[in-house]
Design an enzyme around this catalytic site. Structure first.
Site, PDB file in Angstrom:
ATOM      1  CG  HIS A  69      -0.252  -0.207   2.506  1.00 31.58           C
ATOM      2  ND1 HIS A  69      -0.043  -1.464   3.042  1.00 31.58           N
ATOM      3  CD2 HIS A  69       0.290   0.650   3.387  1.00 31.58           C
ATOM      4  CE1 HIS A  69       0.599  -1.347   4.187  1.00 31.58           C
ATOM      5  NE2 HIS A  69       0.813  -0.076   4.423  1.00 31.58           N
ATOM      6  N   GLY A 117       0.728  -6.129  -1.812  1.00 34.37           N
ATOM      7  CA  GLY A 117      -0.432  -5.405  -1.289  1.00 34.37           C
ATOM      8  C   GLY A 117      -1.144  -6.290  -0.287  1.00 34.37           C
ATOM      9  N   PRO A 118      -1.616  -7.451  -0.723  1.00 30.97           N
ATOM     10  CG  PRO A 118      -2.817  -9.007  -1.975  1.00 30.97           C
ATOM     11  CD  PRO A 118      -1.798  -7.897  -2.105  1.00 30.97           C
ATOM     12  CG  LEU A 119      -1.045  -6.263   4.608  1.00 29.10           C
ATOM     13  CD1 LEU A 119      -1.717  -5.728   5.868  1.00 29.10           C
ATOM     14  CD2 LEU A 119       0.140  -5.397   4.229  1.00 29.10           C
ATOM     15  CG  ASN A 188       4.553   2.585  11.223  1.00 33.33           C
ATOM     16  OD1 ASN A 188       3.756   1.860  11.819  1.00 33.33           O
ATOM     17  ND2 ASN A 188       4.483   2.782   9.916  1.00 33.33           N
ATOM     18  CB  SER A 386       1.003 -37.953   1.129  1.00 38.03           C
ATOM     19  OG  SER A 386       1.110 -38.633   2.365  1.00 38.03           O
ATOM     20  CD  GLU A 418      -0.322 -26.380   4.485  1.00 38.12           C
ATOM     21  OE1 GLU A 418      -0.344 -25.359   5.228  1.00 38.12           O
ATOM     22  OE2 GLU A 418      -0.293 -27.539   4.931  1.00 38.12           O
ATOM     23  CG  PHE A 445      -4.700 -28.953   3.743  1.00 33.56           C
ATOM     24  CD1 PHE A 445      -5.559 -28.302   4.617  1.00 33.56           C
ATOM     25  CD2 PHE A 445      -4.624 -30.328   3.794  1.00 33.56           C
ATOM     26  CE1 PHE A 445      -6.314 -29.019   5.549  1.00 33.56           C
ATOM     27  CE2 PHE A 445      -5.369 -31.056   4.719  1.00 33.56           C
ATOM     28  CZ  PHE A 445      -6.218 -30.401   5.599  1.00 33.56           C
ATOM     29  CG  HIS A 469      -4.304 -37.440  -0.550  1.00 35.42           C
ATOM     30  ND1 HIS A 469      -3.053 -37.423  -1.138  1.00 35.42           N
ATOM     31  CD2 HIS A 469      -4.275 -38.478   0.319  1.00 35.42           C
ATOM     32  CE1 HIS A 469      -2.307 -38.401  -0.643  1.00 35.42           C
ATOM     33  NE2 HIS A 469      -3.031 -39.064   0.239  1.00 35.42           N
ATOM     34  CG  HIS A 481      -7.594 -34.254   5.899  1.00 31.87           C
ATOM     35  ND1 HIS A 481      -8.083 -33.885   7.132  1.00 31.87           N
ATOM     36  CD2 HIS A 481      -6.244 -34.264   6.022  1.00 31.87           C
ATOM     37  CE1 HIS A 481      -7.066 -33.686   7.968  1.00 31.87           C
ATOM     38  NE2 HIS A 481      -5.944 -33.905   7.321  1.00 31.87           N
TER      39      HIS A 481
END
Lengths: 685, 685
Positions: A69, A117-119, A188, A386, A418, A445, A469, A481
């Site tokens: 931002h 931007g997306p923190l 800050n 897996s 993830e 996930f 899966h 899951h």
């Protein structure tokens, strides 16, 4: 170096540009740029190597503004240093179709490394960029040829520090001892809700130390340019740990509202703009003014960067002469081209081959192609056994002193992280040397990583999610899951390919598509359970996105399906014929997005007029209306039990499918049936 | 207390039951139960207060198994202590329709507090449970009436410790000084990829200290029952901090493969099962054996718990006598009933009222109802001023010594921690005293919380997401913040209501629905920009999920839409009439899920046969095929700019809608048009 009035003027020019641009846009965040201008000046002008004339120089230092931002800070710097960001571009801040959007977008603006931007994302991308440097350096550097040795710098604020994704990435960076990563924390004390004391009172420095980072504190980030320089120098001297510099600053420094939430997300009022300008020795009645000395100062540094690139290019030439094979490989990588003929290594299958889970077929692909696609980096969020993401004899990417891998390793142990995995993968692709990251977790996930997957798509990068899966077919682990909404979610995400292969050839096709789609992430949804190889499948057919796997004359119904349900549909077609004399076609549609891109004639051949279509997928039916008149699926959560019993419970069996196919045929009897391919208008702008 | 052979027998009984159940199921995770049996025994038998005959006793101690894959530990305990979990239930572990599914599900199994398995969630739910205790205690406790003083205990493993969500929640718990929260970290150095040294080498203890937690280390969690007891005692003595007990254990203790990844996610081999039983003094040839002494030991503790509940009930009676108003309120809360007539406080509007953003209308609802629904707890992930989630004079939920709130506060400062916010909200609902948490963030960042929202839906709890800035209508912040796929994602999630109100009455309806839906989470998608109030809207109509907002005779087309696009569709209807002589109906569908639940006759009245339907929503078209023959939306990312210009760019204007409506009418000319409400078969099982 001694700091002069010119340095202070440069700092204040950045501040005033941020004030002007946000004021003109009547939108944006002046506070962070005003607070971080000093560190930005010192970092960019005294430490960073880059060439504004070629933002893609491979060994440039990377900079990521995780608190995106505050992007007017970065746009101002790009302009002042001579990137193709004009003063008019700054005046168009946050305006439609400008190259200075509300948050930095990598593909829009020269000099922006990643979309932030997306923190928490940018911080995690920076970890990826640092890993990329280490991996590419580990791969190509040789004595006398330290080709890749750049640093990655990132700024982050309290918001990023609070986000879990950044915690995950910081833990990973500490484990990996990324000495090439320097993160500067804008301490800050202000976030949108005001003083951080209302929600965030932890000891951030101690936390980073716990992760294994080196830390430094600069107590007066508003004025102490020398202190900032010393801190960055110290950080660079610590080569076996990433460094976090806690930089205490005053948000909106210079504003009447400095140090308050009032300067975070709103432009300054007109009188405050004038106040700031007066305070910093600018004409309060002029806007977008850049003193020539500042341009000159920064032009000098830019020229030094250009010279560094030139020297680097010469070094690469010398390298290519002494190490022709590596030199050729590096040239290829930098060109963005894949190795000639790599795709010939993709395995193919016939129905005579035994039934195998697509997660194992994915492993077979990796086993075959890893040696011919050396830029492929695999990994998993702690589900290696897996996800089947690791080829035999893969070497882990690890700090060599741990004794379990090395810097040239191509297998990443992401840990149970993830979200960070996806963001690190975004950073790996952003390094720009052709790295192709593939990361594994359960399909369910991938949702933990949704924020970062979205940015893969938005920033048009090639990341591959090995999402095993992929349905109730995982069985006993149960509804916690078993994905239901997940495929619809990611199919709805623009510029994201969701593949759900039904067999070996389709799995190879999925990899072919994922690897050759340079500007699109791919999610490969793969089964835990074994699937037979289909009679009519081929890589070529699957690469059309959809194709018939059972074709009959005078069809009464088309069954359309993906992955593990395709072979059940084929059984259903047999059942329908034998028990009911009904002719059913079956279409496999391993990838919606690819099918959508085919021409209408092909699509109508796959889904012809006159035949009602019923979809079958063991997840939500949402989204299937696009191709099917009727939909059969699971609009509820799954169940824990052996997978065949779970399928039976939900009637996703030849009998259950047939029952609904008959209902579909009945429902459309006597009605004109138009293929869903026919549309009144194009629905993608 | 001195530990005897009987204690050891109890510990080993738990271990052996976990071995037997996973072996019989041929599926599951024996390692964690075997390693954590000692701490489970000490905690449950020596510290926890609960009554197996009434798992819902309001002041019981709460236990959350965050490493939910180890659920055989919990199922064994529930059985042994006398909850309604039989030995047969253990034998049915991971079988279809059993009460012992692969991961613990709160609504399936008596004694399971929250649904866990997805890593990090349970830990964060535990933070929510601890907040709930503090808040409910702060609200109801009085001198002499310490009615709510339970502890919340959680077990978590390396997987949870790596997940960002748990980091967020731990930071929040430290800030809030939750002395009633004790988290026990199963430090067994093993995750699915093997030794944690490959990915997770941080100092977890130091990290928790950085968050403000008290920490203790028990070095021999396999044997040192007294040490475990001392650690928990110490934790309980620290009242102004949560405590993290690092418990070093051996995963799969007793197995031939103990201490390795081999015992994590796979049953032991037959010979190893026998080995374990012999080692622990059990008959190697028998399964599911529980020594009577163990039953007796635990029955004694269960009886003590029942007595405690009885005493508590008496205390509540006395409380009600001395504090009749509070007593009546508590009785109501415990009954799960909402306050009589609360809904009369919901505001209503007419078109004469001025245009307002639905986020502001949401604020108006909170302002009106907060005093009549005292169990409503609002909050935001650091976007209070943007989400408008805080009513005037709201008191923050904060430790009183910070001087900025108190324990009875009803406004939660979640910080920039969307994922933890959602999981904490799940924990708040799970406390079982009727708390209704509402948490704010931008709609786009509900995706960060997807993992926890999914568990709200799966575990059937009433959480409310105040999801503002719900489209390109947020304008300048640009595509990084503009949701596209988000509504489709959550509409595809089973048991999750997505509301997108078009005006004031619809916003009130959304709250009515969210608050009265005890077993379903709701996402309220709200605008940043102002919207007019509609002529035909009412709370009652909106509560049908969809209803006509423009009705005309001889309609040529139905426009169906939500939220901010409804009023644009109404303008389009006027435009179509005036410019093209076309009759357009307009339907508002504020909630798909609620509309789906109406009877067919009503649905056909809203979307009648014979009229083609076109949907309009400024997000992905995916999912709209359910109600509309043709779909108009945004199957690409948005753009940064003033919002009206962004709408124009994407043609979501009366003109752009009209153009496509005409194409729709043309496309269906001469065709029989069946309402999309007609289906060949029911698509929800």
């Amino acid at each position: 170096m001694p700091y002069t009035d010119l340095d202070q003027l440069a700092v204040n020019t950045i501040r005033v540009l941020a004030v002007d641009a946000t004021f003109k846009a009547n939108s944006g965040h002046p506070g962070a740029p005003m607070g971080m201008a000093p560190v930005a000046h010192v970092l960019f002008n005294n430490f960073m190597s880059f060439n504004p004339k070629n933002p893609d120089w491979a060994n440039r230092d990377r900079f990521v503004l995780s608190n995106g931002h505050g992007c007017m800070l970065q746009y101002a710097l790009l302009h002042l240093f001579g990137y193709k960001v004009s003063l008019d571009d700054l005046k168009n801040f946050r305006q439609l179709d400008s190259i200075t959007p509300g948050h930095p977008e990598a593909h829009d603006t020269p000099g922006i490394e990643v979309t932030t931007g997306p923190l928490g994302q940018g911080f995690s991308n920076a970890v990826g960029l640092a890993i990329a440097q280490a991996q590419v350096g580990g791969t190509f550097n040789k004595p006398g040829f330290n080709l890749f040795n750049n640093y990655t710098y990132t700024f982050f604020g309290d918001g990023c520090a609070m986000e879990g994704i950044a915690s995950e990435a910081a833990s990973m960076a500490g484990h990996l001892k990324l000495g090439n990563l320097i993160a500067i924390y804008d301490d800050n004390h202000i976030s949108i809700d005001g003083d951080t004391k209302c929600a965030f009172t932890e000891d951030v420095t101690k936390r980073f130390e716990a992760y294994g980072w080196h830390t430094v504190w600069v107590k007066d980030g508003d004025h102490d340019l020398a202190g900032i320089e010393a801190a960055i120098k110290e950080a660079k001297s610590v080569t076996d740990k990433p460094t976090m510099i806690r930089l205490t600053t005053t948000i909106g420094f210079g504003s009447k509202l400095q140090g308050t939430g009032g300067v975070h997300g709103n432009p300054l009022k007109a009188d405050d703009c004038q106040h700031v300008k007066s305070l910093f020795g600018f004409d309060p009645n002029q806007s977008f003014v850049v003193p020539q000395q500042v341009y000159d100062l920064y032009a000098k540094h830019a020229a030094e960067g250009a010279a560094k690139e030139q020297a680097w290019n010469q070094l690469v030439q010398k390298y290519a002469a002494e190490h022709p094979a590596e030199g050729a490989e590096l040239t290829r990588r930098l060109s963005g081209k894949l190795p000639e003929g790599w795709e010939k290594s993709l395995p193919t299958y016939t129905p005579a081959d035994s039934a195998v889970a697509t997660r194992k077929l994915s492993e077979a692909v990796l086993e075959k192609i890893h040696s011919v696609v050396p830029e492929l980096l695999s990994g998993s969020a702690d589900l290696t056994g897996s996800n089947n993401t690791r080829w035999k004899n893969a070497v882990d990417f690890q700090p060599p002193d741990l004794g379990i891998g090395n810097w040239a390793g191509r297998y990443l142990r992401y840990g149970v992280r993830e979200h960070a995995m996806a963001a690190v993968m975004n950073g790996l692709t952003a390094y720009g040397v052709g790295l192709i990251p593939a990361g594994g977790t359960f399909l369910n996930f991938v949702s933990y990583a949704a924020g970062a997957v979205r940015l893969s798509a938005l920033s048009r990068v090639r990341t591959i999610f090995v999402a095993t899966h992929d349905s109730i077919g995982l069985g006993e682990d149960g509804p916690t899951h078993q994905p239901i909404e997940t495929l619809a979610h990611f199919r709805a995400l623009p510029n994201c390919m969701v593949w759900r292969p039904a067999d070996g050839n389709e799995t190879s096709a999925a990899y072919y598509s994922a690897i050759t789609s340079k500007h699109t992430p791919s999610i490969l949804a793969l089964t835990r359970q074994n699937l037979p190889h289909l009679e009519l499948s081929s890589i070529e057919s699957a690469l059309k996105g959809a194709y018939p796997v059972v074709e009959v004359a005078n069809a009464d119904v088309t069954l359309i399906s993906t992955g593990s349900e395709v072979s059940i549909c084929i059984e259903a077609a047999t059942y329908l014929k034998e028990k009911h004399g009904v002719n059913a076609r079956v279409v496999s549609v391993p990838c919606f997005e690819v099918f959508d891109a085919q021409d209408k004639a092909y699509k109508l051949k796959v889904l012809p007029d006159g035949i009602p279509v019923m979809s079958v997928e063991a997840l939500t039916t949402m989204g299937w209306e696009r191709y099917a008149h009727e939909q059969f699926g699971l609009n509820r959560f799954g169940a824990s039990g052996p997978y065949k019993e779970v399928y039976k419970k939900f009637e996703i069996t030849p009998e259950g499918i047939s029952k609904r196919a008959l209902a579909t045929i009945e429902f459309y009897k006597g009605h004109t049936v138009r293929s869903p391919i026919n549309r009144a208008f194009q629905h993608i702008l």
